[in-house]
Motif scaffolding. Structure first.
Motif, PDB file in Angstrom:
ATOM      1  N   ALA A   1       0.845  -1.190   0.000  1.00  8.81           N
ATOM      2  CA  ALA A   1       0.000   0.000   0.000  1.00  8.81           C
ATOM      3  C   ALA A   1       0.882   1.241   0.000  1.00  8.81           C
ATOM      4  CB  ALA A   1      -0.920   0.008   1.215  1.00  8.81           C
ATOM      5  N   GLU A   2       0.393   2.276  -0.664  1.00  9.37           N
ATOM      6  CA  GLU A   2       1.089   3.560  -0.689  1.00  9.37           C
ATOM      7  C   GLU A   2       0.331   4.559   0.180  1.00  9.37           C
ATOM      8  OE1 GLU A   2       2.611   6.966  -3.887  1.00  9.37           O
ATOM      9  OE2 GLU A   2       1.239   5.368  -4.516  1.00  9.37           O
ATOM     10  N   VAL A   3       1.060   5.347   0.969  1.00  7.05           N
ATOM     11  CA  VAL A   3       0.448   6.370   1.814  1.00  7.05           C
ATOM     12  C   VAL A   3       0.160   7.606   0.966  1.00  7.05           C
ATOM     13  CG1 VAL A   3       0.715   7.807   3.862  1.00  7.05           C
ATOM     14  CG2 VAL A   3       1.694   5.493   3.819  1.00  7.05           C
ATOM     15  N   LEU A   4      -1.113   7.998   0.890  1.00  2.34           N
ATOM     16  CA  LEU A   4      -1.507   9.146   0.071  1.00  2.34           C
ATOM     17  C   LEU A   4      -1.721  10.411   0.878  1.00  2.34           C
ATOM     18  CD1 LEU A   4      -4.098   7.679  -2.476  1.00  2.34           C
ATOM     19  CD2 LEU A   4      -1.615   7.878  -2.692  1.00  2.34           C
ATOM     20  N   ASP A   5      -2.113  10.261   2.161  1.00  2.00           N
ATOM     21  CA  ASP A   5      -2.447  11.457   2.929  1.00  2.00           C
ATOM     22  C   ASP A   5      -2.367  11.165   4.419  1.00  2.00           C
ATOM     23  OD1 ASP A   5      -3.218  14.044   3.439  1.00  2.00           O
ATOM     24  OD2 ASP A   5      -5.331  13.750   2.985  1.00  2.00           O
ATOM     25  N   ASN A   6      -2.119  12.222   5.207  1.00  2.00           N
ATOM     26  CA  ASN A   6      -2.203  12.160   6.662  1.00  2.00           C
ATOM     27  C   ASN A   6      -3.555  12.727   7.075  1.00  2.00           C
ATOM     28  OD1 ASN A   6       0.455  11.319   6.626  1.00  2.00           O
ATOM     29  ND2 ASN A   6       1.272  13.352   7.050  1.00  2.00           N
ATOM     30  N   THR A   7      -4.321  11.967   7.842  1.00  2.00           N
ATOM     31  CA  THR A   7      -5.651  12.436   8.249  1.00  2.00           C
ATOM     32  C   THR A   7      -5.690  12.873   9.711  1.00  2.00           C
ATOM     33  OG1 THR A   7      -6.268  10.127   8.678  1.00  2.00           O
ATOM     34  CG2 THR A   7      -6.866  11.058   6.536  1.00  2.00           C
ATOM     35  N   THR A   8      -5.015  12.130  10.584  1.00  2.00           N
ATOM     36  CA  THR A   8      -4.864  12.495  11.993  1.00  2.00           C
ATOM     37  C   THR A   8      -3.447  12.123  12.393  1.00  2.00           C
ATOM     38  OG1 THR A   8      -5.570  10.324  12.821  1.00  2.00           O
ATOM     39  CG2 THR A   8      -7.306  11.984  12.444  1.00  2.00           C
ATOM     40  N   SER A   9      -3.144  12.215  13.688  1.00  2.00           N
ATOM     41  CA  SER A   9      -1.780  11.883  14.132  1.00  2.00           C
ATOM     42  C   SER A   9      -1.410  10.438  13.795  1.00  2.00           C
ATOM     43  CB  SER A   9      -1.639  12.117  15.639  1.00  2.00           C
ATOM     44  OG  SER A   9      -2.564  11.327  16.356  1.00  2.00           O
ATOM     45  N   ARG A  10      -2.405   9.540  13.869  1.00  2.00           N
ATOM     46  CA  ARG A  10      -2.161   8.136  13.518  1.00  2.00           C
ATOM     47  C   ARG A  10      -2.872   7.728  12.239  1.00  2.00           C
ATOM     48  NH1 ARG A  10      -4.510   4.751  17.766  1.00  2.00           N
ATOM     49  NH2 ARG A  10      -3.626   3.065  16.544  1.00  2.00           N
ATOM     50  N   GLY A  11      -3.717   8.577  11.728  1.00  2.00           N
ATOM     51  CA  GLY A  11      -4.530   8.232  10.570  1.00  2.00           C
ATOM     52  C   GLY A  11      -3.823   8.486   9.245  1.00  2.00           C
ATOM     53  N   ARG A  12      -4.009   7.563   8.313  1.00  2.00           N
ATOM     54  CA  ARG A  12      -3.439   7.701   6.973  1.00  2.00           C
ATOM     55  C   ARG A  12      -4.443   7.192   5.936  1.00  2.00           C
ATOM     56  NH1 ARG A  12      -0.502   9.732  10.118  1.00  2.00           N
ATOM     57  NH2 ARG A  12       1.784   9.591  10.310  1.00  2.00           N
ATOM     58  N   THR A  13      -4.440   7.832   4.760  1.00  2.00           N
ATOM     59  CA  THR A  13      -5.185   7.314   3.617  1.00  2.00           C
ATOM     60  C   THR A  13      -4.231   6.442   2.811  1.00  2.00           C
ATOM     61  OG1 THR A  13      -6.607   9.263   3.511  1.00  2.00           O
ATOM     62  CG2 THR A  13      -6.486   7.876   1.541  1.00  2.00           C
ATOM     63  N   LEU A  14      -4.649   5.195   2.575  1.00  2.00           N
ATOM     64  CA  LEU A  14      -3.810   4.239   1.850  1.00  2.00           C
ATOM     65  C   LEU A  14      -4.438   3.886   0.506  1.00  2.00           C
ATOM     66  CD1 LEU A  14      -2.906   1.641   4.648  1.00  2.00           C
ATOM     67  CD2 LEU A  14      -1.663   3.718   3.998  1.00  2.00           C
ATOM     68  N   ARG A  15      -3.572   3.632  -0.474  1.00  2.00           N
ATOM     69  CA  ARG A  15      -4.005   3.068  -1.755  1.00  2.00           C
ATOM     70  C   ARG A  15      -3.253   1.762  -1.967  1.00  2.00           C
ATOM     71  NH1 ARG A  15      -2.148   3.433  -7.202  1.00  2.00           N
ATOM     72  NH2 ARG A  15      -0.590   4.971  -6.558  1.00  2.00           N
ATOM     73  N   PHE A  16      -4.017   0.662  -2.051  1.00  2.00           N
ATOM     74  CA  PHE A  16      -3.378  -0.624  -2.285  1.00  2.00           C
ATOM     75  C   PHE A  16      -2.947  -0.726  -3.743  1.00  2.00           C
ATOM     76  CE2 PHE A  16      -5.694  -1.763   1.597  1.00  2.00           C
ATOM     77  CZ  PHE A  16      -4.662  -2.370   2.303  1.00  2.00           C
ATOM     78  N   LEU A  17      -1.701  -1.105  -3.930  1.00  2.00           N
ATOM     79  CA  LEU A  17      -1.152  -1.284  -5.277  1.00  2.00           C
ATOM     80  C   LEU A  17      -1.437  -2.723  -5.692  1.00  2.00           C
ATOM     81  CD1 LEU A  17       2.238   0.594  -4.679  1.00  2.00           C
ATOM     82  CD2 LEU A  17       0.039   1.520  -5.430  1.00  2.00           C
ATOM     83  N   PHE A  18      -2.638  -2.930  -6.177  1.00  2.00           N
ATOM     84  CA  PHE A  18      -3.138  -4.280  -6.431  1.00  2.00           C
ATOM     85  C   PHE A  18      -3.675  -4.357  -7.850  1.00  2.00           C
ATOM     86  CE2 PHE A  18      -5.971  -7.937  -5.883  1.00  2.00           C
ATOM     87  CZ  PHE A  18      -5.152  -8.779  -5.127  1.00  2.00           C
ATOM     88  N   GLU A  19      -3.293  -5.412  -8.575  1.00  2.00           N
ATOM     89  CA  GLU A  19      -3.646  -5.528  -9.982  1.00  2.00           C
ATOM     90  C   GLU A  19      -4.947  -6.277 -10.236  1.00  2.00           C
ATOM     91  OE1 GLU A  19      -2.116  -4.003 -12.376  1.00  2.00           O
ATOM     92  OE2 GLU A  19      -0.551  -3.213 -11.065  1.00  2.00           O
ATOM     93  N   GLY A  20      -5.364  -7.107  -9.305  1.00  2.00           N
ATOM     94  CA  GLY A  20      -6.539  -7.941  -9.533  1.00  2.00           C
ATOM     95  C   GLY A  20      -7.841  -7.214  -9.236  1.00  2.00           C
ATOM     96  N   PRO A  21      -8.964  -7.924  -9.367  1.00  2.00           N
ATOM     97  CA  PRO A  21     -10.283  -7.355  -9.063  1.00  2.00           C
ATOM     98  C   PRO A  21     -10.453  -7.166  -7.561  1.00  2.00           C
ATOM     99  CG  PRO A  21     -10.489  -9.683  -9.571  1.00  2.00           C
ATOM    100  CD  PRO A  21      -9.061  -9.319  -9.848  1.00  2.00           C
ATOM    101  N   PRO A  22     -11.431  -6.359  -7.137  1.00  2.00           N
ATOM    102  CA  PRO A  22     -11.642  -6.111  -5.711  1.00  2.00           C
ATOM    103  C   PRO A  22     -11.812  -7.389  -4.897  1.00  2.00           C
ATOM    104  CG  PRO A  22     -12.938  -4.560  -7.013  1.00  2.00           C
ATOM    105  CD  PRO A  22     -12.342  -5.542  -7.976  1.00  2.00           C
ATOM    106  N   GLU A  23     -12.487  -8.393  -5.462  1.00  2.00           N
ATOM    107  CA  GLU A  23     -12.714  -9.634  -4.714  1.00  2.00           C
ATOM    108  C   GLU A  23     -11.395 -10.295  -4.316  1.00  2.00           C
ATOM    109  OE1 GLU A  23     -14.087  -8.855  -7.611  1.00  2.00           O
ATOM    110  OE2 GLU A  23     -16.090  -8.343  -6.863  1.00  2.00           O
ATOM    111  N   GLU A  24     -10.389 -10.206  -5.200  1.00  2.00           N
ATOM    112  CA  GLU A  24      -9.088 -10.805  -4.886  1.00  2.00           C
ATOM    113  C   GLU A  24      -8.362  -9.996  -3.812  1.00  2.00           C
ATOM    114  OE1 GLU A  24      -6.622 -11.617  -8.233  1.00  2.00           O
ATOM    115  OE2 GLU A  24      -8.190 -12.741  -9.312  1.00  2.00           O
ATOM    116  N   LEU A  25      -8.536  -8.677  -3.826  1.00  2.00           N
ATOM    117  CA  LEU A  25      -7.942  -7.851  -2.783  1.00  2.00           C
ATOM    118  C   LEU A  25      -8.533  -8.225  -1.426  1.00  2.00           C
ATOM    119  CD1 LEU A  25      -6.267  -5.512  -1.657  1.00  2.00           C
ATOM    120  CD2 LEU A  25      -8.162  -3.974  -2.259  1.00  2.00           C
ATOM    121  N   TYR A  26      -9.861  -8.330  -1.355  1.00  2.00           N
ATOM    122  CA  TYR A  26     -10.504  -8.694  -0.095  1.00  2.00           C
ATOM    123  C   TYR A  26     -10.052 -10.072   0.370  1.00  2.00           C
ATOM    124  CZ  TYR A  26     -13.603  -4.915  -1.585  1.00  2.00           C
ATOM    125  OH  TYR A  26     -14.110  -3.723  -2.020  1.00  2.00           O
TER     126      TYR A  26
END
Length: 348
Positions: A119-144
């Motif tokens: 996962a790549e960190v895209l943003d800081n939301t709180t002191s511990r909070g982060r917005t993540l983007r999973f670098l995943f090539e498959g469909p959502p079902e495979e990510l889950y």
């Protein structure tokens, strides 16, 4: 009311770190609102208090294994990530909490497992909070599926232990269906399939709502003036079968019982002033504070909650401040177990 009115001295040894076995052998305190009488039972004795035509409303949310253990790319040292909420299904964006977060910055890549998930960190939301983007090539079902394989259930920090394989089963209700919670609807953890069948044989209508619980459901309140406290918004859905069963029970003057504070919040927030319910969906973000006039629910099953917590405040709103705070003193004296793996209370 103010937060200090809900402070209790709960001994640490009464905070249950593990669930009762079997589920329905947990203790049950029965509190009678009209008389103030308190009975001491087992959860399986719930059968004594429900009859034909009563509506028992459960929250069928399913806890997903939202805690991932990994590391920052090219750097030694473990991190833990709790996935809080999916922000964009197609872009694999998630709101998350990271521990330790001090050195996790925008642009960093986080690796989980043996690199199966990044996962790549895209943003800081709180002191511990982060917005993540999973670098995943498959469909959502495979990510889950990958998250399910690598993740564990995010047990509350108050339990002061790490997750074990048992928690994958026990930190989940037997009727869990719709995936989305990071906190279990604790009151429902006491039900067994057998107990549900026996209730149904008595003619009790067992119907679901869905509310996905966030960490805010068990987070400590940090503001004294409760009128200024902003509670987390959580998505809910009330199906037609549930609205129909609740309205039928109301029409026939039968009991409508909410299983858990989450269910109570959804029913009371969605009902008309007449108490009648309609199928709907939306976001629940209401802190119900005593004194409160009930609209739909006349009975509540809930666990014993921690001092100064939102669930304790809502329980007092349901049962009446004085009676519930007195019942909690009895629970402490009688050594009832508290929190998500603790014992239960039935208010009728």
């Amino acid at each position: 009311m103010r937060l200090s009115a809900f402070k209790l001295s709960v001994p640490a040894k009464l905070i249950a770190s593990n669930p009762a076995e079997p589920r329905d052998e947990a203790r049950l305190m029965v509190v009678h609102k009209d008389t103030g009488q308190i009975e001491h039972k087992l959860f399986k004795d719930l059968l004594l208090y429900f009859q034909e035509g009563d509506a028992l409303v459960v929250n069928d949310t399913r806890v997903f294994p939202a805690k991932l253990r990994g590391r920052k790319e090219k750097v030694a040292g473990a991190i833990e990530v709790v996935l809080l909420r999916e922000l964009d299904k197609t872009k694999y964006l998630w709101d998350s909490l990271i521990d330790p977060a001090r050195k996790i910055r925008i642009g960093n890549k986080l690796c989980f497992g043996h690199g199966e998930l990044v996962a790549e960190v895209l943003d800081n939301t709180t002191s511990r909070g982060r917005t993540l983007r999973f670098l995943f090539e498959g469909p959502p079902e495979e990510l889950y599926s990958t998250i399910n394989q690598l993740g564990t259930v995010p047990l509350p920090a108050q339990l002061k232990r790490r997750e074990n394989p048992q928690d994958l089963v026990r930190y989940q209700t037997v009727y869990a269906k719709h995936v989305g919670s990071v906190v279990a609807p604790a009151a429902g953890l006491h039900f067994t399939d057998e107990l549900l069948k026996r209730l149904a044989l008595k003619g009790t209508n067992i119907v679901p709502i869905t509310l996905h619980l966030s960490l805010g459901a068990i987070s400590a309140i940090d503001i004294e003036d409760l009128a200024k406290y902003k509670i987390s918004s959580e998505p809910f859905a009330i199906p037609e079968e549930t609205a129909s069963a609740v309205n039928k029970a109301l029409d026939n003057k039968r009991k409508v019982c909410a299983v858990g504070i989450s269910t109570f919040k959804v029913l009371e927030s969605s009902a008309f002033t007449s108490g009648r319910l309609k199928a709907s969906q939306g976001w629940a973000s209401r802190l119900i504070i005593p004194p409160y006039n009930l609209k739909t629910c006349k009975s509540l099953i809930t666990n014993f909650h921690l001092s100064g917590s939102a669930p304790l405040i809502k329980t007092a709103a349901f049962g009446g401040y004085k009676l519930i705070m007195e019942a909690y003193q009895v629970a402490i004296k009688e050594k009832y177990r508290f929190f998500v793996y603790g014992d239960a209370m039935l208010i009728i």
